[in-house]
Design a protein around this motif. Structure first.
Motif, PDB file in Angstrom:
ATOM      1  N   PRO A  97       0.825  -1.203   0.000  1.00 42.16           N
ATOM      2  CA  PRO A  97       0.000   0.000   0.000  1.00 42.16           C
ATOM      3  C   PRO A  97       0.867   1.264   0.000  1.00 42.16           C
ATOM      4  N   LYS A  98       0.332   2.335  -0.570  1.00 43.71           N
ATOM      5  CA  LYS A  98       1.020   3.625  -0.573  1.00 43.71           C
ATOM      6  C   LYS A  98       0.764   4.389   0.717  1.00 43.71           C
ATOM      7  N   ALA A  99      -0.437   4.239   1.248  1.00 43.03           N
ATOM      8  CA  ALA A  99      -0.843   4.971   2.444  1.00 43.03           C
ATOM      9  C   ALA A  99      -1.560   4.025   3.393  1.00 43.03           C
TER      10      ALA A  99
ATOM     11  N   ASP B  63      -5.257  11.170  22.873  1.00 41.48           N
ATOM     12  CA  ASP B  63      -5.991  12.131  23.698  1.00 41.48           C
ATOM     13  C   ASP B  63      -7.498  11.978  23.583  1.00 41.48           C
ATOM     14  N   ALA B  64      -7.951  11.455  22.465  1.00 43.64           N
ATOM     15  CA  ALA B  64      -9.387  11.337  22.230  1.00 43.64           C
ATOM     16  C   ALA B  64      -9.639  10.195  21.247  1.00 43.64           C
ATOM     17  N   TYR B  65     -10.881   9.716  21.246  1.00 43.07           N
ATOM     18  CA  TYR B  65     -11.298   8.692  20.304  1.00 43.07           C
ATOM     19  C   TYR B  65     -12.366   9.265  19.402  1.00 43.07           C
ATOM     20  N   PRO B  66     -12.387   8.931  18.149  1.00 46.06           N
ATOM     21  CA  PRO B  66     -11.342   8.204  17.428  1.00 46.06           C
ATOM     22  C   PRO B  66     -10.165   9.126  17.098  1.00 46.06           C
ATOM     23  N   THR B  67      -9.005   8.531  17.031  1.00 46.15           N
ATOM     24  CA  THR B  67      -7.817   9.228  16.540  1.00 46.15           C
ATOM     25  C   THR B  67      -7.290   8.441  15.366  1.00 46.15           C
ATOM     26  N   ASN B  68      -7.034   9.142  14.278  1.00 43.25           N
ATOM     27  CA  ASN B  68      -6.562   8.503  13.053  1.00 43.25           C
ATOM     28  C   ASN B  68      -5.163   9.004  12.711  1.00 43.25           C
ATOM     29  N   PHE B  69      -4.336   8.102  12.251  1.00 44.35           N
ATOM     30  CA  PHE B  69      -2.976   8.404  11.833  1.00 44.35           C
ATOM     31  C   PHE B  69      -2.865   8.118  10.343  1.00 44.35           C
TER      32      PHE B  69
ATOM     33  N   MET C  13       7.211   5.015   6.256  1.00 45.87           N
ATOM     34  CA  MET C  13       6.451   4.845   7.503  1.00 45.87           C
ATOM     35  C   MET C  13       6.382   6.132   8.325  1.00 45.87           C
ATOM     36  N   LYS C  14       6.387   7.253   7.634  1.00 44.03           N
ATOM     37  CA  LYS C  14       6.293   8.550   8.296  1.00 44.03           C
ATOM     38  C   LYS C  14       4.823   8.896   8.540  1.00 44.03           C
ATOM     39  N   ILE C  15       4.529   9.303   9.773  1.00 44.96           N
ATOM     40  CA  ILE C  15       3.193   9.770  10.117  1.00 44.96           C
ATOM     41  C   ILE C  15       3.070  11.204   9.616  1.00 44.96           C
ATOM     42  N   LEU C  16       2.120  11.435   8.717  1.00 37.55           N
ATOM     43  CA  LEU C  16       1.968  12.755   8.113  1.00 37.55           C
ATOM     44  C   LEU C  16       0.790  13.547   8.670  1.00 37.55           C
ATOM     45  N   ARG C  17      -0.111  12.869   9.338  1.00 34.20           N
ATOM     46  CA  ARG C  17      -1.239  13.579   9.950  1.00 34.20           C
ATOM     47  C   ARG C  17      -1.823  12.718  11.056  1.00 34.20           C
ATOM     48  N   ILE C  18      -2.211  13.378  12.136  1.00 33.93           N
ATOM     49  CA  ILE C  18      -2.897  12.729  13.254  1.00 33.93           C
ATOM     50  C   ILE C  18      -4.125  13.568  13.557  1.00 33.93           C
TER      51      ILE C  18
ATOM     52  N   LEU D  87      -7.743  15.384   6.942  1.00 36.43           N
ATOM     53  CA  LEU D  87      -7.148  14.054   7.064  1.00 36.43           C
ATOM     54  C   LEU D  87      -7.286  13.287   5.752  1.00 36.43           C
ATOM     55  N   TRP D  88      -8.479  13.316   5.176  1.00 32.92           N
ATOM     56  CA  TRP D  88      -8.700  12.586   3.919  1.00 32.92           C
ATOM     57  C   TRP D  88      -7.934  13.225   2.763  1.00 32.92           C
ATOM     58  N   ASP D  89      -7.777  14.556   2.789  1.00 27.80           N
ATOM     59  CA  ASP D  89      -6.967  15.229   1.763  1.00 27.80           C
ATOM     60  C   ASP D  89      -5.521  14.748   1.824  1.00 27.80           C
ATOM     61  N   LYS D  90      -4.977  14.617   3.037  1.00 29.74           N
ATOM     62  CA  LYS D  90      -3.597  14.144   3.197  1.00 29.74           C
ATOM     63  C   LYS D  90      -3.474  12.699   2.709  1.00 29.74           C
ATOM     64  N   PHE D  91      -4.470  11.869   3.015  1.00 36.51           N
ATOM     65  CA  PHE D  91      -4.462  10.480   2.562  1.00 36.51           C
ATOM     66  C   PHE D  91      -4.439  10.427   1.027  1.00 36.51           C
ATOM     67  N   GLU D  92      -5.280  11.248   0.411  1.00 34.41           N
ATOM     68  CA  GLU D  92      -5.330  11.297  -1.055  1.00 34.41           C
ATOM     69  C   GLU D  92      -4.019  11.824  -1.651  1.00 34.41           C
ATOM     70  N   ASP D  93      -3.406  12.797  -0.985  1.00 40.55           N
ATOM     71  CA  ASP D  93      -2.120  13.321  -1.456  1.00 40.55           C
ATOM     72  C   ASP D  93      -1.077  12.207  -1.552  1.00 40.55           C
ATOM     73  N   ILE D  94      -1.039  11.361  -0.560  1.00 37.20           N
ATOM     74  CA  ILE D  94      -0.076  10.245  -0.570  1.00 37.20           C
ATOM     75  C   ILE D  94      -0.402   9.280  -1.695  1.00 37.20           C
ATOM     76  N   LEU D  95      -1.663   8.975  -1.872  1.00 33.72           N
ATOM     77  CA  LEU D  95      -2.060   8.040  -2.926  1.00 33.72           C
ATOM     78  C   LEU D  95      -1.718   8.581  -4.309  1.00 33.72           C
ATOM     79  N   ALA D  96      -1.731   9.878  -4.462  1.00 29.93           N
ATOM     80  CA  ALA D  96      -1.449  10.501  -5.772  1.00 29.93           C
ATOM     81  C   ALA D  96       0.049  10.542  -6.097  1.00 29.93           C
ATOM     82  N   GLN D  97       0.900  10.286  -5.127  1.00 29.57           N
ATOM     83  CA  GLN D  97       2.351  10.350  -5.342  1.00 29.57           C
ATOM     84  C   GLN D  97       2.844   9.175  -6.146  1.00 29.57           C
TER      85      GLN D  97
END
Length: 118
Positions: free
Chosen positions: A3-5, A83-89, A96-101, A108-118
């Motif tokens: 997987p890319k992301a 700190d809270a639920y839900p928390t998504n990484f 394996m770099k965490i780019l958004r929490i 969050l979904w924009d960042k996920f899509e950015d990775i997929l587009a790379q």
């Protein structure tokens, strides 16, 4: 192929927003992103009671209730402190770099899509 992301979703059984995310948001997003190279991993931290770690039976019931079709696990030792639920990484798998929490918002979904587009 690898997987890319990766979206790491930390949830709890007692958490209403977690249940809503599992029921409504994640199934549609996974169906959209999995063919594009996205993968999800659900981590169930707490069971039905706040502060009490989830047990295997909680995960089995969660996966069945929400028809989870991506990998899932429990965190019996409470290693995923958030700190809270839900928390998504959002994780870029090539390094394996965490780019958004955060919560499952548009950024969050924009960042996920950015990775997929790379």
């Amino acid at each position: 192929p690898k997987p890319k992301a990766l979206l790491l979703v930390v949830s709890s059984v007692w958490c209403a927003p977690c249940n809503e995310e599992a029921a409504i948001i994640l199934p549609a997003k996974y169906a959209k992103y999995q063919p594009m190279g996205g993968e999800f991993l659900a981590i169930l931290a707490d069971g039905p009671n706040q502060g009490v770690p989830a047990e295997p039976k909680n995960l089995i019931l969660w996966d069945k209730k929400y028809e989870v079709d991506y990998p899932s696990a429990i965190d019996p030792g409470t290693k995923m402190l958030v700190d809270a639920y839900p928390t998504n990484f959002v994780i870029r798998t090539k390094d394996m770099k965490i780019l958004r929490i955060g919560s499952p918002d548009d950024a969050l979904w924009d960042k996920f899509e950015d990775i997929l587009a790379q």
